[in-house]
Design a protein around this motif. Sequence first.
Motif, mmCIF file in Angstrom:
data_model
loop_
_atom_site.group_PDB
_atom_site.id
_atom_site.type_symbol
_atom_site.label_atom_id
_atom_site.label_comp_id
_atom_site.label_asym_id
_atom_site.label_seq_id
_atom_site.Cartn_x
_atom_site.Cartn_y
_atom_site.Cartn_z
ATOM 1 N N GLU A 229 6.652 -1.239 -1.078
ATOM 2 C CA GLU A 229 5.850 -0.987 0.128
ATOM 3 C C GLU A 229 4.355 -1.119 -0.162
ATOM 4 O O GLU A 229 3.531 -0.838 0.690
ATOM 5 N N LYS A 230 4.011 -1.473 -1.390
ATOM 6 C CA LYS A 230 2.608 -1.612 -1.808
ATOM 7 C C LYS A 230 1.827 -0.322 -1.560
ATOM 8 O O LYS A 230 0.716 -0.323 -1.041
ATOM 9 N N MET A 231 2.465 0.782 -1.891
ATOM 10 C CA MET A 231 1.810 2.088 -1.722
ATOM 11 C C MET A 231 1.458 2.731 -3.054
ATOM 12 O O MET A 231 0.778 3.742 -3.089
ATOM 13 N N GLU A 233 -0.519 1.920 -5.588
ATOM 14 C CA GLU A 233 -1.952 2.005 -5.890
ATOM 15 C C GLU A 233 -2.612 3.108 -5.096
ATOM 16 O O GLU A 233 -3.400 3.890 -5.617
ATOM 17 N N LEU A 236 -1.644 6.563 -6.362
ATOM 18 C CA LEU A 236 -2.229 6.927 -7.651
ATOM 19 C C LEU A 236 -3.676 7.385 -7.520
ATOM 20 O O LEU A 236 -4.229 7.956 -8.448
ATOM 21 N N THR A 237 -4.301 7.110 -6.357
ATOM 22 C CA THR A 237 -5.688 7.538 -6.195
ATOM 23 C C THR A 237 -5.807 8.774 -5.304
ATOM 24 O O THR A 237 -6.894 9.248 -5.046
ATOM 25 N N ARG A 242 0.036 13.093 -11.177
ATOM 26 C CA ARG A 242 1.142 12.160 -11.414
ATOM 27 C C ARG A 242 2.439 12.936 -11.574
ATOM 28 O O ARG A 242 3.500 12.501 -11.167
ATOM 29 N N ASN B 41 -12.493 -16.016 -8.114
ATOM 30 C CA ASN B 41 -11.159 -15.459 -8.398
ATOM 31 C C ASN B 41 -11.027 -15.203 -9.884
ATOM 32 O O ASN B 41 -11.397 -16.025 -10.703
ATOM 33 N N ARG B 50 -10.213 -0.900 -9.676
ATOM 34 C CA ARG B 50 -9.057 -0.095 -10.079
ATOM 35 C C ARG B 50 -9.446 0.927 -11.140
ATOM 36 O O ARG B 50 -8.923 2.036 -11.151
ATOM 37 N N ALA B 53 -11.135 3.643 -9.390
ATOM 38 C CA ALA B 53 -10.194 4.407 -8.566
ATOM 39 C C ALA B 53 -9.188 5.180 -9.426
ATOM 40 O O ALA B 53 -8.226 5.725 -8.896
ATOM 41 N N ILE B 55 -6.907 4.160 -11.443
ATOM 42 C CA ILE B 55 -5.564 3.596 -11.624
ATOM 43 C C ILE B 55 -5.434 3.020 -13.027
ATOM 44 O O ILE B 55 -4.435 3.225 -13.703
ATOM 45 N N TYR B 83 -9.546 4.939 -1.692
ATOM 46 C CA TYR B 83 -9.417 3.571 -2.180
ATOM 47 C C TYR B 83 -8.542 2.759 -1.240
ATOM 48 O O TYR B 83 -7.484 3.200 -0.814
ATOM 49 N N PRO B 85 -6.662 -0.645 -1.526
ATOM 50 C CA PRO B 85 -6.334 -1.750 -2.432
ATOM 51 C C PRO B 85 -6.339 -3.092 -1.716
ATOM 52 O O PRO B 85 -6.226 -3.172 -0.491
ATOM 53 N N GLU B 86 -6.449 -4.135 -2.541
ATOM 54 C CA GLU B 86 -6.504 -5.500 -2.018
ATOM 55 C C GLU B 86 -5.245 -5.831 -1.219
ATOM 56 O O GLU B 86 -5.300 -6.327 -0.109
ATOM 57 N N GLU B 87 -4.097 -5.529 -1.822
ATOM 58 C CA GLU B 87 -2.832 -5.835 -1.142
ATOM 59 C C GLU B 87 -2.123 -4.539 -0.794
ATOM 60 O O GLU B 87 -1.057 -4.263 -1.323
ATOM 61 N N GLY B 89 -0.148 -1.671 1.449
ATOM 62 C CA GLY B 89 0.818 -1.568 2.534
ATOM 63 C C GLY B 89 0.878 -0.131 3.000
ATOM 64 O O GLY B 89 0.063 0.700 2.590
ATOM 65 N N ALA B 90 1.841 0.126 3.866
ATOM 66 C CA ALA B 90 2.081 1.500 4.297
ATOM 67 C C ALA B 90 3.582 1.607 4.516
ATOM 68 O O ALA B 90 4.259 0.591 4.632
ATOM 69 N N TYR B 91 4.073 2.828 4.566
ATOM 70 C CA TYR B 91 5.527 2.995 4.706
ATOM 71 C C TYR B 91 6.008 2.452 6.038
ATOM 72 O O TYR B 91 5.619 2.939 7.095
ATOM 73 N N LYS B 92 6.874 1.460 5.966
ATOM 74 C CA LYS B 92 7.260 0.750 7.191
ATOM 75 C C LYS B 92 8.059 1.617 8.152
ATOM 76 O O LYS B 92 8.058 1.397 9.342
ATOM 77 N N LYS B 150 -7.423 5.232 7.574
ATOM 78 C CA LYS B 150 -6.989 6.306 6.667
ATOM 79 C C LYS B 150 -7.994 6.491 5.522
ATOM 80 O O LYS B 150 -8.156 7.587 4.996
ATOM 81 N N GLU B 163 -11.665 -6.251 -0.998
ATOM 82 C CA GLU B 163 -11.521 -7.312 0.005
ATOM 83 C C GLU B 163 -10.984 -6.767 1.335
ATOM 84 O O GLU B 163 -9.867 -7.104 1.734
ATOM 85 N N SER B 166 -9.672 -9.511 3.841
ATOM 86 C CA SER B 166 -8.982 -10.725 3.388
ATOM 87 C C SER B 166 -7.712 -10.970 4.195
ATOM 88 O O SER B 166 -6.961 -10.049 4.484
#
Lengths: 438, 247
Positions: A229-231, A233, A236-237, A242, B41, B50, B53, B55, B83, B85-87, B89-92, B150, B163, B166
């Motif tokens: 789900e790309k969550m 990262e 973790l912030t 953890r 790039n 990161r 942040a 990570i 933070y 992130p570049e890519e 998501g969120a819980y669908k 958020k 980004e 993007s």
Amino acid sequence: MRSAFLTMFIKEIKSIIRDPKILITMIIVPIVLTGLMYGIMGAMTTQAVKQAMKPGGEILLVDLDHGYWAENFTNYLASHKYTVIKYNDIDSAIKNYDTALCILVIPKGFSENLTRGYRAYLKIYYKIRGISFTSMMTGYKIYGVIGQYSDMISKHILEKAGLSPEYVSSPVNSTSNIVIGNTIIKNIDPSQVTGPLLILGLFIPLIIGLLAGFVAQLSATSIAVEKEEKMLETLLTLPLSRFSLIAAKVAAAFIVSLIGGGAYFVIMAWYFSQISSLGPANNNASSIALSALMKAVGIQTPILLIVAGFGTLFLALGIAILLAMFVDDVRSAQIISGYIIAPLMLSIFIGLFLDITSMSPIQQTAIAVIPFVNLVFILNLGLTGNVTAQLVVAFSSWAYAIIVLYVASRIIGTEKIFTMKLFKRKRRTSYSFHLLTR
Amino acid sequence: MPTLVVEVNDLQKVYPGGKKALKGLSFTVREREIYGLIGPNGAGKTTTLRILATILEPTSGTARIYGYDVKSEPEKVRRLIAYLPEEAGAYKYLTGLEFLDFIASFYAEDEQAKRKMIQEAWKISGLGIRIKDKIKTYSKGMLRRLLIAKTLMIHPKLAILDEPTSGLDVINSTRIRRIIKKYAKEYGVTVLLSSHNMLEVEYLCDRVGIIHEGRVVAEGSPAELKKKYEAENLEDVFTKIVGGEEI
Ligand SMILES: Nc1ncnc2c1ncn2[C@@H]1O[C@H](COP(=O)(O)OP(=O)(O)OP(=O)(O)O)[C@@H](O)[C@H]1O
Ligand SMILES: [Mg+2]
């Protein structure tokens, strides 16, 4: 302020319940399937046994004797609810043999033999219709009736001769007593002790194995879900340690697994109660057997079994968490947790075939450190009185669990949770992403 | 001297595979500033963000946020930052609202504060009634707006945006830029962002750092940079520094 752990925990429960990936494939489908399987099996067995026990049915009778005893037997059948259809010869009976139980032929000389004190024979023609359990069971019905009739006649003859039928039918008999450890239980069928033995030696280890598999799979999946789900990262912030992050996931997996395991347990218990209700019940004898068994294996046996069971549960969990960190998506997480569950189940079965009671105490203690399998050993170790080895089982499973969880927590605390990867698929996608933004 | 929000000093990062992503990177971000990291790039922008942040861990050098070291005091740092992130998501299977509630729960002191945060995020996102729909039904632009919301709703001391626009169309990009500019000022949030869009950087950033091969090779306000490199716009500055092939 609500604790970060609790927030995470609630989200986990919510996502397990909502996410069809988890709910359907891991909980609903297996439960429904096993429920259905046990349900059908249980219903079928009960049905078959009832059918077989219930007297009555159609019998095609070919009477070639026409004597007194042939008549008598035919009446006996009719009075026991069998519908008797008479045929003059075997060929026509066979031609008309469709749904009847069997064809019963009373050969010539049947009555004469009986009258003159010789053994008389009946011929049975029985049709194989298929491999259904019910049809096989009902086939045996006729032998039961013939046996009863035969007993009745012999009783009659013996009484006339002034002899006791019991004495003549089995002049030598036996009663069984069981020795477990130092306890002797008198007049008990061995099968009544095997029940509790199976529960301790197999049922509980299996349930623990099942639970461990469940928890491992759910935890691994829920970590992989964050990556998919790309969550990860973002998580973790957050102001969330953890440790709390993983603990929340594990706790949610535990609770859901307990519910799932409970459902399995209910299904299995219901199945076994249905099956066992068919046989004669003797609660008093089994409770005596149970308490004697407890005395024989020692009260530490069930306690250590539970202690070692939880250790094993945490061990499986730790391994699952470690593996889940290498994995990028839910599918690989489930495949990888399969790698844990399969050997776990297999080793429990291997343990069943290993007779450790014939080993020396030192060998027993050495083999007690093998994780997973040792769960099955606890009972036998109790029977041989090797408490040291039992303690080794309990301690070693916790030692493994603590080591693995410690390693996991060390990794979780560092950037490795983010950078470790088993499959390098992700790199390629980010490469194509770079091309797009160029 | 103004307070330093971000203080990066001689930062180096070697990835486990042996790849040297950062080779002695240094820059600072002042309070209430919008600072942009630009670079080709693979220059090391995401790696830098990161590390800030919490990570990733720096291989050597230091990175501090409000004086807290990201490596030794990550828990303190995490309370100050947000933070994106570049890519991301969120819980669908959550609705937008539930997702905001989830994030807000980590920061809000009580229910009332949480409700206020969610209310603000709702407004920032401009999602209207769609906020009550499952996230899986959102378009890319809607998702990004939810994520920007958020990030800003918690009034972080420092917002780190990798980004932020993007992959978005012109309308959504413009909208997000306006949101960043407006709320950064309104909430007094310091912003550190990375971008490939020079228009965006010129519009948003007070100062810019140009990263190339893991080092900051130029720094200054857009106007200063243009003047220094005698360029008409930031794109020319970028090409002059990084070196692009003539067609
Ligand atoms: N997890 C990783 N493991 C190994 N190398 C990595 C990893 N992530 C990034 N790198 C490498 O580090 C370098 C810097 O990458 P980074 O993602 O920081 O660049 P970037 O400036 O954000 O690029 P872009 O503009 O494409 O997002 C690149 O060469 C990249 O291949
Ligand atoms: Mg990047």
